[in-house]
Design a protein around this motif. Structure first.
Motif, short mmCIF file in Angstrom:
data_model
loop_
_atom_site.label_atom_id
_atom_site.label_comp_id
_atom_site.label_asym_id
_atom_site.label_seq_id
_atom_site.Cartn_x
_atom_site.Cartn_y
_atom_site.Cartn_z
N UNK A 125 78.21 27.01 3.35
CA UNK A 125 77.32 26.90 4.52
C UNK A 125 77.52 25.61 5.32
N UNK A 126 78.29 24.68 4.80
CA UNK A 126 78.38 23.36 5.45
C UNK A 126 79.35 23.35 6.63
N UNK A 127 79.99 24.48 6.89
CA UNK A 127 81.04 24.53 7.90
C UNK A 127 80.62 25.26 9.18
N UNK A 128 79.33 25.58 9.29
CA UNK A 128 78.84 26.28 10.49
C UNK A 128 78.99 25.39 11.72
N UNK A 129 79.48 25.97 12.81
CA UNK A 129 79.54 25.23 14.07
C UNK A 129 78.14 24.98 14.61
N UNK A 130 77.27 25.99 14.49
CA UNK A 130 75.87 25.88 14.91
C UNK A 130 75.02 26.34 13.74
N UNK A 131 74.61 25.43 12.86
CA UNK A 131 73.93 25.86 11.64
C UNK A 131 72.60 26.57 11.88
N UNK A 132 71.84 26.18 12.89
CA UNK A 132 70.58 26.87 13.16
C UNK A 132 70.85 28.33 13.54
N UNK A 133 71.80 28.55 14.43
CA UNK A 133 72.14 29.91 14.83
C UNK A 133 72.66 30.72 13.65
N UNK A 134 73.48 30.09 12.82
CA UNK A 134 74.05 30.81 11.68
C UNK A 134 72.97 31.20 10.67
N UNK A 135 72.11 30.27 10.31
CA UNK A 135 71.05 30.58 9.35
C UNK A 135 70.05 31.58 9.92
N UNK A 136 69.81 31.53 11.23
CA UNK A 136 68.92 32.51 11.85
C UNK A 136 69.55 33.90 11.82
N UNK A 137 70.84 33.98 12.09
CA UNK A 137 71.52 35.28 12.05
C UNK A 137 71.52 35.86 10.64
N UNK A 138 71.76 35.01 9.66
CA UNK A 138 71.72 35.46 8.27
C UNK A 138 70.31 35.92 7.90
N UNK A 139 69.29 35.17 8.32
CA UNK A 139 67.92 35.54 7.98
C UNK A 139 67.56 36.91 8.56
N UNK A 140 68.10 37.23 9.72
CA UNK A 140 67.81 38.52 10.34
C UNK A 140 68.31 39.68 9.49
N UNK A 141 69.25 39.41 8.62
CA UNK A 141 69.81 40.45 7.76
C UNK A 141 69.09 40.56 6.42
N UNK A 142 68.04 39.75 6.23
CA UNK A 142 67.33 39.70 4.95
C UNK A 142 65.98 40.39 5.06
N UNK A 143 65.64 41.14 4.04
CA UNK A 143 64.35 41.83 4.01
C UNK A 143 63.21 40.81 3.89
N UNK A 144 62.03 41.16 4.38
CA UNK A 144 60.87 40.25 4.23
C UNK A 144 60.67 39.88 2.76
N UNK A 145 60.53 38.58 2.50
CA UNK A 145 60.39 38.10 1.13
C UNK A 145 61.71 37.86 0.44
N UNK A 146 62.81 38.18 1.10
CA UNK A 146 64.12 37.91 0.51
C UNK A 146 64.40 36.43 0.40
N UNK A 147 65.43 36.09 -0.35
CA UNK A 147 65.66 34.69 -0.68
C UNK A 147 67.06 34.22 -0.30
N UNK A 148 67.14 32.93 -0.01
CA UNK A 148 68.38 32.21 0.25
C UNK A 148 68.57 31.18 -0.84
N UNK A 149 69.74 31.19 -1.49
CA UNK A 149 70.05 30.21 -2.54
C UNK A 149 71.48 29.72 -2.31
N UNK A 150 71.64 28.41 -2.08
CA UNK A 150 73.00 27.89 -1.95
C UNK A 150 73.10 26.48 -2.51
#
Length: 283
Positions: A125-150
């Motif tokens: 995850x440390x190589x994103x050009x725009x980390x806010x946009x990248x994490x937001x796009x990833x979050x959109x693919x996650x079900x409510x209550x889903x989790x991020x672990x890195x």
């Protein structure tokens, strides 16, 4: 395929870093084994789960997740076509048909809404050009209550596995400009947890938890001191620092690295400390 992070796409599709990872994939997996275990323990994956592995590289973490969630699906995404080819070959050899790999940029890739229940990443995850946009796009693919672990690297000062050989090399050649810097995409982009929290919050993640997780790793994935030295010499730090040096200087620098690593060696290999942050959040 839409790519926003063009600099990293070029690096991981045609650069020497890509070749070193593919040629030494088994070694990298052994080096990072403590961190893979850390992620999987925190994720508590279960049979039938749907997992996204961001920046999966050659697929080591994706395959590990696929074993735990079968018959659920583990999807690995990465910018590097050659590294994904290795991942697909390893999945086929292991008979893991529930491991799927997609070439794409997590910042803009159309994952589809609410597809995954867990997102994992081992240093991807440390190589994103725009980390806010990248994490937001990833979050959109996650079900409510889903989790991020890195996991991401702590500052250079917390990583003996880089400091010891790096200091030995620096006796003979200058360090690369900006090495260890947290500015821009790169290895230490998330070394400051106070930078990570607002990025994740701005991307819509909540219940953010960041813990320090020091570990001992096998430099070069085990073997002799000479094996570790050769791994480091041909890796990114060794190549950058030794580039342009004459043969005698290279020989002296490599000898210094060998001497520096020898006190940390045993029958298993060279053990040095590493510091990472375990980052967890909820969608």
């Amino acid at each position: 395929m839409s790519i926003a992070n063009t600099d990293q796409a070029e690096r991981w599709n045609s650069g020497e870093d890509r070749a070193h990872w593919i040629d030494n994939q088994a070694r990298y997996d052994r080096i990072h084994e403590p961190f893979t275990a850390l992620i999987l323990q925190a994720a508590a994956l279960r049979s039938g789960g749907q997992v996204l592995d961001v920046g999966c590289g050659c697929g080591g973490t994706t395959l590990a997740a696929a074993r735990l969630i079968a018959p659920g699906q583990a999807v690995g995404i990465d910018l590097s076509g050659p590294m994904l080819a290795r991942a697909r070959a390893d999945a086929e050899a292991a008979g893991l048909g529930n491991a799927v790999f997609q070439q794409g940029d997590a910042q803009v890739h159309p994952f589809g809404p609410a597809r995954f229940d867990t997102v994992i990443s081992r240093f991807g995850t440390m190589f994103f050009a725009d980390p806010v946009a990248a994490f937001a796009n990833v979050r959109s693919a996650v079900r409510p209550g889903g989790r991020l672990i890195f996991v991401c690297w702590q500052p250079l000062a917390a990583n003996q596995w880089l400091l010891v050989p790096g200091a030995a090399l620096a006796e003979h050649v200058p360090p690369p400009p900006g090495f260890g810097s947290g500015d821009g995409p790169g290895m230490f982009a998330f070394a400051d947890p106070d930078r990570v929290r607002p990025i994740l919050a701005a991307a819509g993640w909540r219940d953010i938890e960041i813990t320090s997780e020091p570990r001992s790793i096998l430099v070069g994935g085990g073997g002799s001191v000479d094996d570790a030295v050769e791994f480091l010499r041909t890796g990114s730090m060794g190549r950058m620092m030794l580039a342009g040096a004459d043969a005698d200087t290279v020989d002296r620098a490599v000898a210094s690295v060998r001497a520096a690593l020898t006190p940390y060696a045993d029958a298993e290999g060279v053990h040095l400390d590493a510091g990472v942050w375990l980052v967890q959040a909820a969608a």
